[in-house]
Design an enzyme around this catalytic site. Structure first.
Site, PDB file in Angstrom:
ATOM      1  N   ASP A 144       0.807  -1.197  -0.166  1.00 61.89           N
ATOM      2  CA  ASP A 144       0.055  -0.005  -0.122  1.00 61.89           C
ATOM      3  C   ASP A 144       1.082   1.149   0.026  1.00 61.89           C
ATOM      4  O   ASP A 144       2.239   1.293   0.511  1.00 61.89           O
ATOM      5  CB  ASP A 144      -0.954  -0.209   1.315  1.00 61.89           C
ATOM      6  CG  ASP A 144      -1.998   1.078   1.369  1.00 61.89           C
ATOM      7  OD1 ASP A 144      -2.359   1.602   0.122  1.00 61.89           O
ATOM      8  OD2 ASP A 144      -2.169   1.723   2.586  1.00 61.89           O
ATOM      9  N   ASP A 176      -0.266   5.095   0.829  1.00 56.75           N
ATOM     10  CA  ASP A 176      -0.566   6.059   1.901  1.00 56.75           C
ATOM     11  C   ASP A 176      -0.726   5.371   3.223  1.00 56.75           C
ATOM     12  O   ASP A 176      -1.200   4.292   3.628  1.00 56.75           O
ATOM     13  CB  ASP A 176      -2.196   6.497   1.699  1.00 56.75           C
ATOM     14  CG  ASP A 176      -2.086   7.585   0.661  1.00 56.75           C
ATOM     15  OD1 ASP A 176      -1.252   8.601   0.372  1.00 56.75           O
ATOM     16  OD2 ASP A 176      -3.071   7.487  -0.213  1.00 56.75           O
TER      17      ASP A 176
END
Length: 409
Positions: free
Chosen positions: A12, A14
Site C-alpha cells: 500500500d 498512503d
C-alpha cells in the site's frame, strides 16, 4: 527473514510508504533493499485520482526507482475491469487522472448515454456530480465504484475518500455498485497478473478493513503497518493481520505465520435465521430438497424486521411446506462460520445466526413450494439422506435430545 519468504510484495502507499508528501521512516531504504533482493514489488493504492505514471514519478522523486507497470491504482484497475467487461463508454465522477486511465484502456468518457457510471472522487466533487451520477444510473448505466474507502490519511487527519461519494450515490440511486478497489480480490489479481500461479505473495498495508481483509479474501498473507496490534471481536475475523510491524524495516526480521484460507468466505452481512425440526407421529423429521442448494435441509429462513422468532418459524414452515406447526422449544443456536456462511448466485455472502426449534404438526399435508424446494418428505432420523446440509444432522440430534439448556454451537 520475513522478506525472503515471499516472491512478491504488494505494498500500500498512503500510510505505508509515505504520508502526504513525506516518506515514512525506513520506507525508502527498505523498498530499495527489497529490489536488491530481486523481489517483485507492486504498489497498490485505493486512491483513484492519480495516474500510474504520476505515482511512479512521485516515488522516483522519493528515491524509489518504481516503474509505471509496478503501480496498481483503483482508477487503473477500474479501467481494466470495464475494458474486460466490454464497456466502451462511461460517465465519470472523479479526477482527470481517473479519466485518463479509462481512456488509455479504450473507454470513452462521456455524459451522452454512457454504458457505465464510474464513481470515484476528487477535491472538486460536488452535489451536482452526485445528482448526475444518480441520473445516469437511473437511466440504465452500470454503477461502478472505484473503491470503498470512506477516508484516507493525511498529515492533518483523515479526509473524505471516494467511498464516501460512492455511498452517497448508492443512497440516492437505491442500487449497489460493483466495487473494484481493495478489499475486493480483483485488484490483487490484477497486481499479480503475469507473475505465475505459484508465486508467494504478501500484502502490506495500514488498514485492516481494506489491506488485510483484501489480502485474506484473495488468499494471501496480510501484514499490517501500525504502532499497535489491532483488536478484533473474533480471531476468525479476516481483518486480523498475520503480523503487525511498525515500519517496513521489520520485513528484514524473523517471524511470521503465512495465511491459510479458512473453509468459509467473508460475509457481506449477518442475518438472524430460523430452522425447524418438525416431526410426525412416526417420529420422522421433515426435510426439503432446497432449490437453491439442491441439498436436503430443514425448513429454514431469515427473521424479518420486527418479526418475533416464533412467528418467523411458523411462517417459514408454512411458506416452504404448507404445514401449520406448533413451536415447542428452542433446540439450539448456531453461528459457526464454517457451517453458517452461505454464498448465493446474487453474489451476496451471508453469515446466519440460526435459532433452531423443535416443532410438531398442527394440520396440513407437506407440499413443496416450487420456488423453495424440489421435493419435500419425512425421513427416519437414523436414515437421513446423504446429501443433507452438513451441519443439520447435528441440529436434528440436538432437537431430539433436548436435556437442559439448548445447544450453542
Amino acid at each position: 527473514m520475513i522478506a525472503k519468504r515471499f516472491d512478491v510484495l504488494l505494498l500500500d502507499l498512503d500510510g505505508v510508504v509515505y504520508l502526504g508528501d513525506e516518506p515514512l521512516p525506513d520506507a525508502v531504504d527498505s523498498i530499495n533493499r527489497l529490489y536488491e533482493l530481486d523481489k517483485e514489488i507492486r504498489f497498490l493504492t485505493n486512491d483513484p485520482r492519480p495516474t500510474r505514471r504520476t505515482i511512479a514519478s512521485d516515488l522516483r522523486e522519493l528515491g524509489i526507482n518504481a516503474q509505471e507497470d509496478e503501480i496498481v491504482t483503483a482508477g487503473w484497475a477500474t479501467a481494466k475491469y470495464l475494458a474486460q467487461q466490454g464497456v466502451t463508454t462511461a460517465a465519470v465522477v472523479g479526477s482527470e487522472g481517473l479519466e485518463t486511465e479509462l481512456q488509455s484502456e479504450g473507454v470513452e468518457v462521456t455524459d451522452s448515454d454512457p454504458e457505465a457510471m464510474v464513481v470515484g472522487a476528487d477535491e472538486g466533487t460536488s452535489y451536482r456530480d452526485i445528482r448526475r451520477a444518480t441520473r445516469h444510473i437511473d437511466q440504465g448505466a452500470v454503477f461502478v465504484g472505484t473503491n470503498p474507502d470512506g477516508s484516507f490519511p493525511t498529515p492533518d487527519g483523515p479526509a473524505p475518500g471516494a467511498g464516501a461519494v460512492v455511498r452517497a450515490v448508492e443512497a440516492a440511486a437505491g442500487t449497489e455498485p460493483t466495487v473494484v478497489g481493495k478489499p475486493e480480490p480483483l485488484m490483487f489479481e490484477m497486481a499479480l497478473n503475469g507473475l505465475g500461479d505459484d508465486v508467494r505473495a504478501v500484502v502490506i498495508g495500514d488498514t485492516p478493513a481494506t489491506d488485510v481483509l483484501g489480502a485474506h479474501r484473495a488468499g494471501h498473507t496480510g501484514i499490517l503497518v501500525a504502532d499497535e496490534e489491532p483488536t478484533a471481536a473474533s480471531a476468525r475475523d479476516l481483518q486480523v493481520p498475520d503480523l503487525t510491524i511498525s515500519t517496513l524495516a521489520d520485513l528484514f526480521t524473523e517471524g511470521i505465520e503465512t495465511w491459510e484460507s479458512p473453509p468459509y468466505s467473508w460475509p457481506d452481512e449477518i442475518r438472524p435465521g430460523v430452522a425447524a425440526v418438525v416431526r410426525n407421529d412416526a417420529d420422522e423429521v421433515l426435510l426439503m430438497k432446497r432449490a437453491d442448494k439442491r441439498q436436503w435441509a430443514l425448513p429454514m429462513g431469515s427473521v424479518e424486521r420486527c418479526e418475533p422468532v416464533r412467528e418467523a418459524i411458523s411462517r417459514e414452515v408454512m411458506e416452504e411446506t404448507g404445514l401449520h406447526v406448533e413451536v415447542e422449544e428452542l433446540a439450539g443456536v448456531y453461528s459457526h462460520p464454517a457451517q453458517q456462511v452461505f454464498s448465493y448466485s446474487s453474489g451476496k455472502t451471508v453469515h446466519f445466526v440460526t435459532n433452531c426449534f423443535r416443532c410438531t404438526i398442527e394440520e396440513g399435508t407437506p407440499e413443496a413450494d416450487e420456488e423453495e424446494a424440489l421435493e419435500v418428505g419425512f425421513f427416519d432420523v437414523n436414515d437421513l439422506p446423504p446429501d443433507i446440509l452438513s451441519m443439520q444432522p447435528q441440529w436434528i440430534a440436538d432437537a431430539i435430545d433436548i436435556s437442559g439448556s439448548p445447544a450453542v454451537r
